[in-house]
Design a protein around this motif. Structure first.
Motif, short mmCIF file in Angstrom:
data_model
loop_
_atom_site.label_atom_id
_atom_site.label_comp_id
_atom_site.label_asym_id
_atom_site.label_seq_id
_atom_site.Cartn_x
_atom_site.Cartn_y
_atom_site.Cartn_z
N SER A 1 -10.74 4.04 1.17
CA SER A 1 -10.72 3.01 2.21
C SER A 1 -11.72 3.32 3.31
CB SER A 1 -9.30 2.91 2.79
OG SER A 1 -8.92 4.20 3.26
N ALA B 1 -7.04 6.63 -3.04
CA ALA B 1 -7.46 5.50 -2.20
C ALA B 1 -8.85 5.76 -1.62
CB ALA B 1 -6.45 5.31 -1.07
N ASP C 1 -3.92 4.68 -4.39
CA ASP C 1 -3.92 3.25 -4.11
C ASP C 1 -3.10 2.55 -5.19
OD1 ASP C 1 -4.46 0.57 -3.92
OD2 ASP C 1 -6.59 0.85 -3.43
N ASP D 1 -2.86 -0.35 -6.05
CA ASP D 1 -3.55 -1.44 -6.77
C ASP D 1 -4.33 -0.91 -7.97
OD1 ASP D 1 -2.67 -3.51 -5.30
OD2 ASP D 1 -4.37 -3.51 -3.91
N THR D 2 -4.89 0.29 -7.83
CA THR D 2 -5.77 0.82 -8.88
C THR D 2 -5.21 2.05 -9.59
OG1 THR D 2 -6.83 2.31 -7.29
CG2 THR D 2 -7.80 0.11 -7.51
N ALA E 1 0.85 -1.21 0.00
CA ALA E 1 0.00 0.00 0.00
C ALA E 1 0.87 1.25 0.00
CB ALA E 1 -0.91 0.00 1.22
N ILE F 1 -4.36 4.52 3.35
CA ILE F 1 -4.69 3.62 2.23
C ILE F 1 -5.24 2.29 2.74
CG2 ILE F 1 -3.69 2.36 0.26
CD1 ILE F 1 -1.49 4.70 0.39
#
Ligand code: AMP
Ligand code: MG
Length: 349
Positions: free
Chosen positions: A288, A286, A279, A281-282, A117, A312
Motif C-alpha cells: 500500500s 500488502a 492483503d 484481496d490478493t 482489509a 493494509i
C-alpha cells in the motif's frame, strides 16, 4: 537462492543479552523484567513498589501472558479457545466465552469498517505463508512464494463474511460461532494489544505502582506518571533502520501505541521483501506504499487491530479509519515520507 528470515525476536534477543532480568537499582524502582512471551519480547518497567512486590507483579504479568496464549489465542495449542473454534470448522460450532465474544465482535466491526482489509479469518493464508516460522527467527532456504492455486484455495477458505452465529446478531457469551469447513481464525493482529490491556488491569489493581511502561512486540503501554514528572518517551522506529526512530511520542498517563511494519517479520529473497501483513484481496503481503503504521489509542485491542488495518489500507483510507475510532495514526511511507492525523502532532516531542 537463500532466503533470510528476519524477525523482531532476533533483534530483541540481542538486546536481552545486555539487559538483565529483574534488575532494580533502589527501593521504588524502576524495576525491570525482560522475557519472551507470545513469540516476542516483553519488557516491563515499573515504578513505585518495593522490589519484592515488583517481582510478584512480574510473575503475575507472566501468568497473564501465558494464560492468554495457552487458554485463549493460540492456534497451535489444543488447550486454547481459538484452537477449539478452528477444530469445529465445518461442524456445529462452539459456544463462545464472554471474552472471546467481545474480542471477535470488535474484530468483526473492524472488518466492516476497514472494508475487509482487517480480517481475523486469514488463518489458512497465514499458515500457507508459514509466517509463524519467521517469528521463530529461522534462517532458511526453504522459503517459497505459494503457488497461485494454493493462494486461491486459502483465499476461498477465508473471509469474516463467511462466519455465521447462532443466534444471529452481535456475539455474546454462549453464542455458537459457525466456521465453514477450512476457515481458520488467526488473532495474531490483536494478541499483543489485548495482552497490554490485561496487564493494564493488573497495574490498576496494584495501587503501589505509580507508573509503568510495557513493551510487547510492536505494542507499548504507558501507565501512570514518571517519578519527578515529565512524560513517557516512546520512539517510533525508522523502518529503514529500526534501531533509530523517525519521531518520539511524549505521553502522559495511560496510552497504547502499536506499530505494524514491513520490517517486523519478513523474508527477503532475490531483493523482494515478503512480509507478514497480508492483503485479503490478493492473499499476498500488502503493498500500500506504507512501511509502517503507528496507532495511538487508549485501548490495546484497538491500537493493535487498527495498526494492522491502516498498514493494509494505506494513508488515505487509514486516516479515515483511525478517525472513526478516535485514534491517532502516523504512517511512514516507502520514500520515508511521513503522513499523520491532525491530532498526532500534539503528541510528538
Ligand atoms: P501486526 O504485526 O499486529 O500487524 O499483525 C500481523 C499478524 O496478523 C500476522 O502475523 C498475521 O498473523 C495476522 N494478519 C496478517 N494479515 C492480516 C490481516 N489482513 N488482517 C488481520 N490479521 C492479519
Ligand atoms: Mg496489529
Amino acid at each position: 537462492m537463500k532466503a533470510f528470515f528476519r524477525t523482531g525476536v532476533l533483534r530483541i534477543l540481542a538486546v536481552m543479552t545486555v539487559l538483565c532480568c529483574g534488575c532494580g537499582k533502589e527501593a521504588g524502582g524502576p524495576w525491570e523484567s525482560v522475557d519472551v512471551a507470545m513469540g516476542t519480547m516483553v519488557q516491563l518497567r515499573i515504578y513505585g513498589p518495593e522490589e519484592k512486590r515488583a517481582q510478584e507483579i512480574f510473575g503475575q504479568a507472566k501468568e497473564i501472558l501465558r494464560s492468554l496464549e495457552e487458554e485463549e489465542l493460540s492456534w497451535r495449542l489444543e488447550t486454547s479457545e481459538v484452537y477449539r473454534l478452528n477444530a469445529s470448522a465445518g461442524g456445529e460450532g462452539e459456544a463462545l466465552s464472554a471474552e472471546m465474544a467481545r474480542i471477535l465482535q470488535t474484530c468483526l466491526e473492524l472488518y466492516e469498517e476497514s472494508e475487509g482489509a482487517f480480517d481475523v479469518t486469514l488463518g489458512a493464508l497465514v499458515r500457507l505463508w508459514n509466517i509463524d516460522s519467521w517469528a521463530g527467527g529461522q534462517e532458511t532456504g526453504d522459503f517459497r512464494v505459494p503457488s497461485a492455486e494454493s493462494l486461491e484455495k486459502a483465499l476461498g477458505d477465508s473471509g469474516s463474511g463467511k462466519l455465521q452465529s447462532l443466534p444471529e446478531g452481535p456475539l455474546r457469551e454462549g453464542t455458537r460461532l459457525l466456521l465453514p469447513e477450512g476457515l481458520q481464525l488467526d488473532l495474531g493482529a490483536v494478541g499483543k494489544g489485548l495482552a497490554l490491556s490485561r496487564i493494564l488491569a493488573l497495574l490498576e489493581d496494584s495501587p503501589e505502582v505509580s507508573g509503568a511502561v510495557i513493551y510487547l512486540g510492536g505494542s507499548v503501554l504507558t501507565y501512570g506518571s514518571r517519578p519527578g514528572g515529565g512524560s513517557w518517551k516512546i520512539g517510533i522506529a525508522d523502518p529503514s533502520a529500526p534501531g533509530s526512530s523517525v519521531g518520539v511520542l511524549a505521553l502522559e498517563g495511560q496510552w497504547c501505541v502499536s506499530t505494524s511494519g514491513d520490517y517486523e517479520r519478513y523474508v527477503e529473497q532475490d531483493g523482494v521483501r515478503w512480509h507478514h501483513i497480508l492483503d485479503p484481496d490478493t492473499g499476498m503481503p500488502a503493498r500500500s506504499g506504507v512501511r509502517s503504521a503507528t496507532i495511538l489509542s487508549g485501548d490495546g485491542l484497538l491500537s493493535d487491530g487498527l495498526s494492522t488495518a491502516c498498514f493494509i489500507l494505506g494513508p488515505e483510507k487509514g486516516l479515515e479509519l483511525a478517525e472513526k475510532y478516535g485514534a491517532e495514526v502516523l504512517f511512514v511511507l516507502e520514500e520515508g515520507e511521513i503522513v499523520m492525523s491532525e491530532g498526532m502532532g500534539a503528541f510528538l516531542d
